[in-house]
Design an enzyme around this catalytic site. Structure first.
Site, PDB file in Angstrom:
ATOM      1  N   VAL A 121       0.811  -1.215   0.000  1.00  0.00           N
ATOM      2  CA  VAL A 121       0.000   0.000   0.000  1.00  0.00           C
ATOM      3  C   VAL A 121       0.846   1.267   0.000  1.00  0.00           C
ATOM      4  O   VAL A 121       0.509   2.238  -0.641  1.00  0.00           O
ATOM      5  CB  VAL A 121      -0.977  -0.017   1.200  1.00  0.00           C
ATOM      6  CG1 VAL A 121      -1.729   1.289   1.305  1.00  0.00           C
ATOM      7  CG2 VAL A 121      -1.942  -1.171   1.062  1.00  0.00           C
ATOM      8  N   ASP A 122       1.948   1.296   0.720  1.00  0.00           N
ATOM      9  CA  ASP A 122       2.817   2.471   0.848  1.00  0.00           C
ATOM     10  C   ASP A 122       2.185   3.556   1.705  1.00  0.00           C
ATOM     11  O   ASP A 122       2.208   4.739   1.383  1.00  0.00           O
ATOM     12  CB  ASP A 122       3.205   3.028  -0.523  1.00  0.00           C
ATOM     13  CG  ASP A 122       4.459   3.896  -0.471  1.00  0.00           C
ATOM     14  OD1 ASP A 122       5.257   3.720   0.457  1.00  0.00           O
ATOM     15  OD2 ASP A 122       4.631   4.735  -1.360  1.00  0.00           O
ATOM     16  N   TYR A 123       1.628   3.123   2.839  1.00  0.00           N
ATOM     17  CA  TYR A 123       1.055   4.054   3.812  1.00  0.00           C
ATOM     18  C   TYR A 123       2.170   4.931   4.374  1.00  0.00           C
ATOM     19  O   TYR A 123       3.270   4.438   4.592  1.00  0.00           O
ATOM     20  CB  TYR A 123       0.386   3.258   4.949  1.00  0.00           C
ATOM     21  CG  TYR A 123      -0.205   4.128   6.015  1.00  0.00           C
ATOM     22  CD1 TYR A 123      -1.470   4.657   5.863  1.00  0.00           C
ATOM     23  CD2 TYR A 123       0.511   4.422   7.159  1.00  0.00           C
ATOM     24  CE1 TYR A 123      -2.012   5.469   6.845  1.00  0.00           C
ATOM     25  CE2 TYR A 123      -0.017   5.234   8.148  1.00  0.00           C
ATOM     26  CZ  TYR A 123      -1.278   5.762   7.983  1.00  0.00           C
ATOM     27  OH  TYR A 123      -1.813   6.564   8.949  1.00  0.00           O
TER      28      TYR A 123
ATOM     29  N   PHE B 120       1.230   7.341   2.200  1.00  0.00           N
ATOM     30  CA  PHE B 120       1.020   7.987   0.907  1.00  0.00           C
ATOM     31  C   PHE B 120      -0.150   7.398   0.143  1.00  0.00           C
ATOM     32  O   PHE B 120      -0.667   8.011  -0.784  1.00  0.00           O
ATOM     33  CB  PHE B 120       2.305   7.927   0.079  1.00  0.00           C
ATOM     34  CG  PHE B 120       3.470   8.525   0.808  1.00  0.00           C
ATOM     35  CD1 PHE B 120       3.569   9.898   0.978  1.00  0.00           C
ATOM     36  CD2 PHE B 120       4.442   7.717   1.367  1.00  0.00           C
ATOM     37  CE1 PHE B 120       4.628  10.456   1.666  1.00  0.00           C
ATOM     38  CE2 PHE B 120       5.513   8.264   2.057  1.00  0.00           C
ATOM     39  CZ  PHE B 120       5.605   9.648   2.206  1.00  0.00           C
TER      40      PHE B 120
END
Length: 130
Positions: free
Chosen positions: A87-89, A91
């Site tokens: 997910v790239d939390y 962001f």
């Protein structure tokens, strides 16, 4: 990644598995040029091609790249078995990841590989290696 390849690290450590993010960190875009520049015998220590090495030892994550065009080039470059959802939390959100999975234009079994089966495979490998 290319420096590791040229240094022969992947050949020296054939069981090494590396996960990189952001749909391959631009490698799929640079693939043809990199494959020529880093072919065996072109000055590096690598004994295998970029494609052979990366398909055997490198996994990529989506890391917030949630549209079909980057996924397609990653599929063409790395293959379905080397792509994992990420997910790239903070962001991107979990919901963005879910929406992406629901919109992917692939058969269900391939979506499942991206969603969790490929991650299960590499994590199981790492548990055995410990």
């Amino acid at each position: 990644m290319l420096r590791l390849l040229a240094a022969g690290i992947f050949d020296k450590f054939p069981d090494l598995k590396i996960i990189i993010g952001h749909m391959g960190e631009m490698l799929p875009i640079m693939w043809a040029r990199s494959a020529r520049a880093f072919s065996p015998g072109a000055g590096g220590e690598n004994q295998r091609t970029l494609a052979d090495t990366f398909q055997q030892q490198v996994y990529i994550t989506t890391s917030g790249f949630f549209t079909q065009p980057p996924l397609q080039i990653a599929l063409d470059t790395f293959g379905i078995d080397n792509i994992m959802l990420s997910v790239d939390y903070p962001f991107s959100t979990n919901q963005m990841g879910v929406d992406f999975l629901n919109e992917i234009q692939l058969p269900q079994d391939q979506i499942e590989k991206i969603a969790y089966k490929n991650a299960d495979k590499i994590l199981a490998f790492n548990e055995l290696a410990l």
